[in-house]
Write a protein that holds these residues in place. Structure first.
Motif, PDB file in Angstrom:
ATOM      1  N   ASP A 138      25.511  17.643  42.711  1.00 40.41           N
ATOM      2  CA  ASP A 138      26.879  17.554  41.986  1.00 40.41           C
ATOM      3  C   ASP A 138      28.118  18.360  42.584  1.00 40.41           C
ATOM      4  N   ASP A 139      28.129  18.960  42.977  1.00 41.70           N
ATOM      5  CA  ASP A 139      28.883  19.585  44.466  1.00 41.70           C
ATOM      6  C   ASP A 139      28.989  18.631  45.487  1.00 41.70           C
ATOM      7  N   ARG A 142      31.116  15.438  43.791  1.00 46.22           N
ATOM      8  CA  ARG A 142      32.402  15.994  43.560  1.00 46.22           C
ATOM      9  C   ARG A 142      33.547  16.002  45.318  1.00 46.22           C
ATOM     10  N   ARG A 145      33.761  12.094  46.589  1.00 49.62           N
ATOM     11  CA  ARG A 145      34.663  11.552  45.699  1.00 49.62           C
ATOM     12  C   ARG A 145      36.112  11.743  45.713  1.00 49.62           C
ATOM     13  N   GLU A 146      35.902  12.738  45.344  1.00 50.26           N
ATOM     14  CA  GLU A 146      37.449  13.188  46.073  1.00 50.26           C
ATOM     15  C   GLU A 146      37.922  12.566  47.770  1.00 50.26           C
ATOM     16  N   ASN A 197      20.866  10.928  37.979  1.00 51.80           N
ATOM     17  CA  ASN A 197      22.460  10.268  37.779  1.00 51.80           C
ATOM     18  C   ASN A 197      22.947   9.939  37.259  1.00 51.80           C
ATOM     19  N   ASN A 249      24.653  17.186  36.603  1.00 53.30           N
ATOM     20  CA  ASN A 249      26.024  17.138  35.607  1.00 53.30           C
ATOM     21  C   ASN A 249      26.142  15.495  36.192  1.00 53.30           C
ATOM     22  N   ALA A 251      26.328  11.054  37.408  1.00 50.97           N
ATOM     23  CA  ALA A 251      28.438  10.850  36.928  1.00 50.97           C
ATOM     24  C   ALA A 251      27.578   9.349  36.023  1.00 50.97           C
TER      25      ALA A 251
END
Ligand SMILES: *Cc1c(COP(=O)(O)O)cnc(C)c1O
Length: 355
Positions: A138-139, A142, A145-146, A197, A249, A251
């Motif tokens: 999950d990290d 993130r 995506r960024e 996911n 978490n 997506a």
């Protein structure tokens, strides 16, 4: 006929123009294996028609190749030179292979120490830049995506090839198309699979709705230590030996819940012990070797039949086996008894056979 890969095989059902570039390793066309002995074990009073969709036989050993041929083909069309993903391992291996085939730079972020050996080996062999992070999937998601958002308007954008990329689902829909074709045009009554996911369950539902006569009910299995959808809340520190679904978490969470609801489906948590028992049954009763996460759909089906929530009589169930057993040789060896050692002499073998 040489199977051309899923984009060519199903082009009228996919959003690829006739002149769009296709990057393929001839993925798809995986067997749907009838499993009567296993059906008898999980539904002893009979009547269950059980089929195994053996996705471990894709070119890099998991279903991710169906989505990756689409995502990488699209990235090439858009002029991308670099692709990136976060991965529990199989997305990394698949992205690395298709990127190699297309001549793209490939970066993969994996959770340190939580990726099975076969996946790491393959990603490195295909020449990806493997970045091990001291965090979870999950990290990593993130972060990728960024970074792709930050680069979106630059001269050198980076294509994100996780299943948040809609092209991944377009490719993965073809799993449903194949099952329907293999069952003679019908959807099964139950479609069972692991949920991490939640891209694959979402993709299968899109595929069935587009292609099938009749619709299945979806049965999703999550590992008990990584079961955010079952619990209805994010799991901060997901833990399971089924590393491919060690996700807290998802997506595609909302889309998966919609698919489950629309289908009248079930999402359930199964313990690591139940996953391992299903994994053992697949190998020992039917001769089908998968990685542990891949047995989660079967573990879920077995659990729901035992609880009386699913009546197997006269039903057809397809269980998607998402990845090959050789992906995770470590777990396989740990779970088995050590090999027998003998002197290299015929009498030693005679004594062993006599017990
Ligand atoms: C990716 C993967 C899953 C989970 O699929 P999602 O689309 O993330 O839900 C399950 N099993 C294996 C072997 C995988 O590689």
């Amino acid at each position: 006929m040489n199977w051309p890969g899923v984009i060519e095989a199903y082009r009228p059902y996919l959003p690829f123009d006739a002149d769009a570039p296709v990057v393929t390793l001839n993925e798809g066309n995986t067997p749907l294996i009838h499993a009567p002995r296993l059906a008898e074990q999980i539904a002893p009073r009979g009547g269950l028609q059980l089929y195994l969709k053996y996705e471990g036989l894709n070119p890099t050993g998991s279903f991710k190749d169906r989505g990756m041929t689409a995502a990488i083909s699209r990235a090439v069309q858009e002029g991308a030179e670099t692709v990136i993903c976060a991965s529990t391992g199989n997305t990394a291996a698949s992205a690395a292979a298709y990127a190699a085939r297309a001549g793209l730079r490939c970066l993969v972020l994996v959770p340190q120490g939580k990726i099975a050996l076969g996946k790491l080996a393959a990603s490195l062999a295909y020449g990806a830049e493997v970045i091990s992070i001291d965090g979870s999937f999950d990290d990593g998601l993130r972060m990728v995506r960024e970074i792709t958002e930050r680069r979106a308007d630059s001269r050198r954008p980076i294509a994100l090839v996780n299943s948040v990329n809609p092209w991944r689902l377009e490719g993965q829909k073809t799993g449903a198309f194949e099952i329907v074709d293999q069952l003679g045009g019908q959807a099964p009554d139950w479609h069972c699979l692991p949920v991490g996911n939640a891209g694959n369950i979402s993709a299968y539902w899109l595929g069935y709705k587009q292609y099938a006569k009749g619709l299945p009910r979806l049965l999703g299995g999550q590992a008990a230590g990584a079961a955010p959808i079952v619990l209805g809340r994010v799991v901060e520190k997901p833990e399971t030996l089924a590393t491919a679904i060690r996700i807290g978490n998802p997506a595609r969470w909302r889309q998966a819940v919609e698919a489950l609801d629309e289908s009248g489906g079930i999402i359930t948590a199964v313990s690591d012990e139940d996953i391992l028992e299903a994994w053992r049954l697949l190998a020992r009763v039917e001769g089908v070797f998968v990685e542990p996460a891949s047995a989660t759909g079967l573990a879920a089906l077995r659990q729901q039949i035992a609880l009386g929530e699913i009546d197997p009589a006269g039903r057809t169930a397809v269980v998607v086996l998402t990845g090959h057993g050789l992906k995770d040789p470590g777990t396989a060896v740990e779970q088995a008894a050590a090999p027998i050692t003998l002197k290299a002499e015929i009498e030693a073998l005679e004594r062993y056979l006599r017990g």
